[in-house]
Motif scaffolding. Structure first.
Motif, PDB file in Angstrom:
ATOM      1  N   UNK A  14       0.801  -1.221   0.000  1.00  0.00           N
ATOM      2  CA  UNK A  14       0.000   0.000   0.000  1.00  0.00           C
ATOM      3  C   UNK A  14       0.830   1.266   0.000  1.00  0.00           C
ATOM      4  N   UNK A  15       0.154   2.399  -0.100  1.00  0.00           N
ATOM      5  CA  UNK A  15       0.785   3.712   0.001  1.00  0.00           C
ATOM      6  C   UNK A  15       0.382   4.332   1.328  1.00  0.00           C
ATOM      7  N   UNK A  16       1.335   4.495   2.215  1.00  0.00           N
ATOM      8  CA  UNK A  16       1.063   5.061   3.536  1.00  0.00           C
ATOM      9  C   UNK A  16       0.933   6.576   3.409  1.00  0.00           C
ATOM     10  N   UNK A  17      -0.128   7.117   4.024  1.00  0.00           N
ATOM     11  CA  UNK A  17      -0.371   8.565   3.985  1.00  0.00           C
ATOM     12  C   UNK A  17      -0.385   9.088   5.412  1.00  0.00           C
ATOM     13  N   UNK A  18       0.647   9.780   5.817  1.00  0.00           N
ATOM     14  CA  UNK A  18       0.651  10.518   7.070  1.00  0.00           C
ATOM     15  C   UNK A  18       0.496  12.001   6.782  1.00  0.00           C
ATOM     16  N   UNK A  19       0.312  12.791   7.816  1.00  0.00           N
ATOM     17  CA  UNK A  19       0.144  14.225   7.607  1.00  0.00           C
ATOM     18  C   UNK A  19       1.389  14.850   6.996  1.00  0.00           C
ATOM     19  N   UNK A  20       2.576  14.340   7.366  1.00  0.00           N
ATOM     20  CA  UNK A  20       3.819  14.970   6.939  1.00  0.00           C
ATOM     21  C   UNK A  20       4.679  14.094   6.030  1.00  0.00           C
ATOM     22  N   UNK A  21       4.178  12.917   5.654  1.00  0.00           N
ATOM     23  CA  UNK A  21       4.949  12.036   4.780  1.00  0.00           C
ATOM     24  C   UNK A  21       4.005  11.058   4.109  1.00  0.00           C
ATOM     25  N   UNK A  22       4.315  10.717   2.876  1.00  0.00           N
ATOM     26  CA  UNK A  22       3.566   9.661   2.207  1.00  0.00           C
ATOM     27  C   UNK A  22       4.478   8.934   1.242  1.00  0.00           C
ATOM     28  N   UNK A  23       4.234   7.640   1.106  1.00  0.00           N
ATOM     29  CA  UNK A  23       5.048   6.865   0.201  1.00  0.00           C
ATOM     30  C   UNK A  23       4.717   5.393   0.305  1.00  0.00           C
ATOM     31  N   UNK A  24       5.245   4.625  -0.644  1.00  0.00           N
ATOM     32  CA  UNK A  24       5.042   3.181  -0.633  1.00  0.00           C
ATOM     33  C   UNK A  24       5.816   2.575   0.534  1.00  0.00           C
ATOM     34  N   UNK A  25       5.153   1.775   1.338  1.00  0.00           N
ATOM     35  CA  UNK A  25       5.791   1.140   2.489  1.00  0.00           C
ATOM     36  C   UNK A  25       4.933  -0.022   2.954  1.00  0.00           C
ATOM     37  N   UNK A  26       5.602  -1.024   3.513  1.00  0.00           N
ATOM     38  CA  UNK A  26       4.912  -2.110   4.203  1.00  0.00           C
ATOM     39  C   UNK A  26       4.899  -1.787   5.690  1.00  0.00           C
ATOM     40  N   UNK A  27       3.789  -2.092   6.355  1.00  0.00           N
ATOM     41  CA  UNK A  27       3.612  -1.773   7.772  1.00  0.00           C
ATOM     42  C   UNK A  27       3.705  -3.059   8.581  1.00  0.00           C
ATOM     43  N   UNK A  28       4.628  -3.090   9.538  1.00  0.00           N
ATOM     44  CA  UNK A  28       4.814  -4.247  10.394  1.00  0.00           C
ATOM     45  C   UNK A  28       4.171  -3.970  11.750  1.00  0.00           C
ATOM     46  N   UNK A  29       3.346  -4.907  12.214  1.00  0.00           N
ATOM     47  CA  UNK A  29       2.560  -4.713  13.431  1.00  0.00           C
ATOM     48  C   UNK A  29       2.836  -5.848  14.399  1.00  0.00           C
ATOM     49  N   UNK A  30       3.035  -5.499  15.661  1.00  0.00           N
ATOM     50  CA  UNK A  30       3.178  -6.502  16.707  1.00  0.00           C
ATOM     51  C   UNK A  30       2.654  -5.989  18.021  1.00  0.00           C
ATOM     52  N   UNK A  31       1.920  -6.830  18.742  1.00  0.00           N
ATOM     53  CA  UNK A  31       1.384  -6.498  20.060  1.00  0.00           C
ATOM     54  C   UNK A  31       0.583  -5.193  20.038  1.00  0.00           C
ATOM     55  N   UNK A  32      -0.193  -5.005  18.965  1.00  0.00           N
ATOM     56  CA  UNK A  32      -1.093  -3.865  18.888  1.00  0.00           C
ATOM     57  C   UNK A  32      -0.453  -2.558  18.484  1.00  0.00           C
ATOM     58  N   UNK A  33       0.866  -2.566  18.224  1.00  0.00           N
ATOM     59  CA  UNK A  33       1.569  -1.340  17.863  1.00  0.00           C
ATOM     60  C   UNK A  33       2.244  -1.492  16.500  1.00  0.00           C
ATOM     61  N   UNK A  34       2.495  -0.351  15.875  1.00  0.00           N
ATOM     62  CA  UNK A  34       3.301  -0.358  14.666  1.00  0.00           C
ATOM     63  C   UNK A  34       4.752  -0.582  15.074  1.00  0.00           C
ATOM     64  N   UNK A  35       5.376  -1.628  14.514  1.00  0.00           N
ATOM     65  CA  UNK A  35       6.776  -1.912  14.821  1.00  0.00           C
ATOM     66  C   UNK A  35       7.715  -1.177  13.872  1.00  0.00           C
ATOM     67  N   UNK A  36       7.337  -1.121  12.609  1.00  0.00           N
ATOM     68  CA  UNK A  36       8.217  -0.485  11.634  1.00  0.00           C
ATOM     69  C   UNK A  36       7.473  -0.246  10.335  1.00  0.00           C
ATOM     70  N   UNK A  37       7.966   0.711   9.561  1.00  0.00           N
ATOM     71  CA  UNK A  37       7.623   0.869   8.154  1.00  0.00           C
ATOM     72  C   UNK A  37       8.864   0.468   7.367  1.00  0.00           C
TER      73      UNK A  37
END
Length: 472
Positions: A14-37
């Motif tokens: 997917x394409x991650x859209x934050x308020x101050x950054x956007x770009x193609x990235x995979x989102x890694x999730x563990x224990x209910x939190x974002x671990x890394x992009x």
């Protein structure tokens, strides 16, 4: 697997859209939190399977932070009317619309203490499908209020709402507002104000009633724009005099927004919230067959005023966009349609806020995606002491996000929504763009129109101090 920590979920493609950054990235999730992009493809499918993590294919999707709705009234009582939803219903509707955090109001009834109402509302959070925070409310000042303010701030409620209208129910006098501002300033909190000058509204409504023009179809004329701008000017003067931050809810006119912008240019920590219905609907709704369905305060404004308000959004003068969700149904509205002074005020909107804004502002009018995320996710989190836990997709943040199909077209119908009412003010509106999959705390709760995890796991969020450097 390039990441050493255990993972529960990987969102790839997917394409991650934050308020101050956007770009193609995979989102890694563990224990209910974002671990890394990570770079797309850095976690190949076979490595994801070996790690035992679930996988979401976000190819062609925008991955947006879960919305933070800064203005929701859940099970709200005003006069003889109580809105129809509870936390489970309101948060179910929220997640279907891509919102994963709501901020409710703990508004005391006559004889109730603010701190006690906060405790009662806080306990309801566990009924929710997503997390929630609270605004407290003060109506009258007495010797107990300073200690109550200290107690609610210690409990993680750092914003306190006050009204300049609804005399005899929730209205606070100017001296009360000044006192609360001063005490909250020193506690790291902020006053949140509904600004309409009660004396102007009362005078206008009495004259309209004498002329036989006080029913729902005349609502726009009973609460004039001048009442809002006069009250905003007064509250800004109070805030400036004591160097306190102030946040204005549901501003509906460009003049009110301009007053706040000019105060900010002088160094006042003043912030504008507007709401979805003031940006996309206008007062022609009061000439339709069901004007009572559109009675809200402030009322819907003229198309010229709406256009001016939208321009302030595009020029960066609006910090947040909420829903002002208040879930009455048609029967409640119709019961007092003859007199707007007795009607329940408010529109259902927690589910439709983000899709309507995406379709009408981003797709139709070219609002940049980062600005959309800022006003619906990041800034509401900042101004409620929840950032960077909420409102952003970044390492350490709660894994709350929505996978949006930016090209999906759909028609808004009350029968297809999940709010505890029989109507929507956006009935029949054709929109482009909608959330397809919604993740709350690393769990997929909505997928392709289905509720996939109905278990309530909502938490009451303790807000952090806002501090003197509050910006957005």
């Amino acid at each position: 697997m390039p990441h050493p920590e255990p993972l529960d979920l990987v969102v790839r493609g997917g394409t991650v859209i934050n308020a101050d950054w956007q770009g193609a990235a995979d989102v890694l999730v563990g224990d209910g939190r974002v671990r890394a992009l990570v770079e797309p493809g850095a976690c190949p499918p076979d490595a994801i399977r070996r790690a035992g993590a679930a996988e979401l294919d976000a190819t062609g999707r925008l991955v947006l932070p879960g919305g933070v709705d800064p203005h929701c009234h859940v099970g709200f009582t005003s006069g003889e009317f109580t809105s129809l939803d509870d936390y489970h219903q309101a948060t179910t509707a929220a997640v279907f619309g891509g919102t994963t955090t709501i901020v409710d109001f703990a508004i005391p009834r006559p004889g109730e203490h603010p701190a006690d109402v906060v405790a009662l509302q806080r306990a309801k959070a566990a009924e929710g499908l997503c997390d929630s925070a609270l605004h407290a409310c003060v109506v009258d000042w007495d010797d107990t209020v300073p200690e109550q303010l200290r107690a609610v701030v210690a409990d993680g409620v750092v914003t306190v709402k006050m009204f300049t209208t609804y005399r005899g129910e929730t209205m606070a006098e100017e001296k009360t507002i000044l006192n609360v501002m001063t005490h909250l300033r020193d506690l790291g909190g902020m006053v949140v104000v509904h600004c309409e000058a009660d004396h102007i509204i009362t005078d206008v409504q009495e004259r309209r009633a004498s002329a036989g023009a006080i029913g729902a179809g005349h609502h726009a004329t009973t609460r004039p724009e001048l009442a809002e701008t006069a009250s905003v000017a007064e509250i800004l003067a109070i805030a400036e005099s004591v160097a306190a931050p102030v946040y204005f809810v549901h501003q509906s006119t460009p003049e009110a927004v301009d007053l706040v912008a000019r105060a900010r240019s002088r160094g006042v920590r003043a912030f504008t919230e507007t709401v979805a219905h003031h940006l996309v609907l206008d007062d022609s709704a009061y000439a339709g067959p069901h004007p009572e369905r559109f009675v809200c305060c402030p009322p819907l404004r003229s198309s010229t005023t709406v256009a001016g308000l939208r321009s302030r959004v595009f020029h960066g003068q609006v910090a947040t966009i909420g829903s002002d969700h208040c879930c009455y149904d048609t029967a409640q509205k119709e019961s007092a349609r003859h007199d707007v002074r007795a009607m329940p005020n408010g529109l259902p909107g927690v589910e439709t806020r983000m899709p309507v804004l995406f379709g009408e502002l981003v797709v139709e009018r070219g609002l940049p995606l980062g600005r959309f995320v800022a006003m619906t996710c990041a800034n509401p989190a900042r101004l409620n002491g929840l950032y960077p836990r909420k409102g952003v997709i970044a390492p350490g943040a709660d894994a709350d996000f929505a996978l949006w199909d930016p090209a999906a077209t759909h028609e808004v119908r009350a029968t297809g929504l999940h709010m505890a009412t029989d109507y929507t003010p956006y009935e029949g509106m054709r929109l482009t763009g909608r959330p397809r999959t919604v993740v709350v705390g690393g769990r997929v709760v909505v997928d392709e129109g289905r509720l996939t995890d109905p278990e309530p796991r909502g938490r009451h969020l303790a807000s952090g101090p806002l501090g003197p450097a509050l910006i957005c």
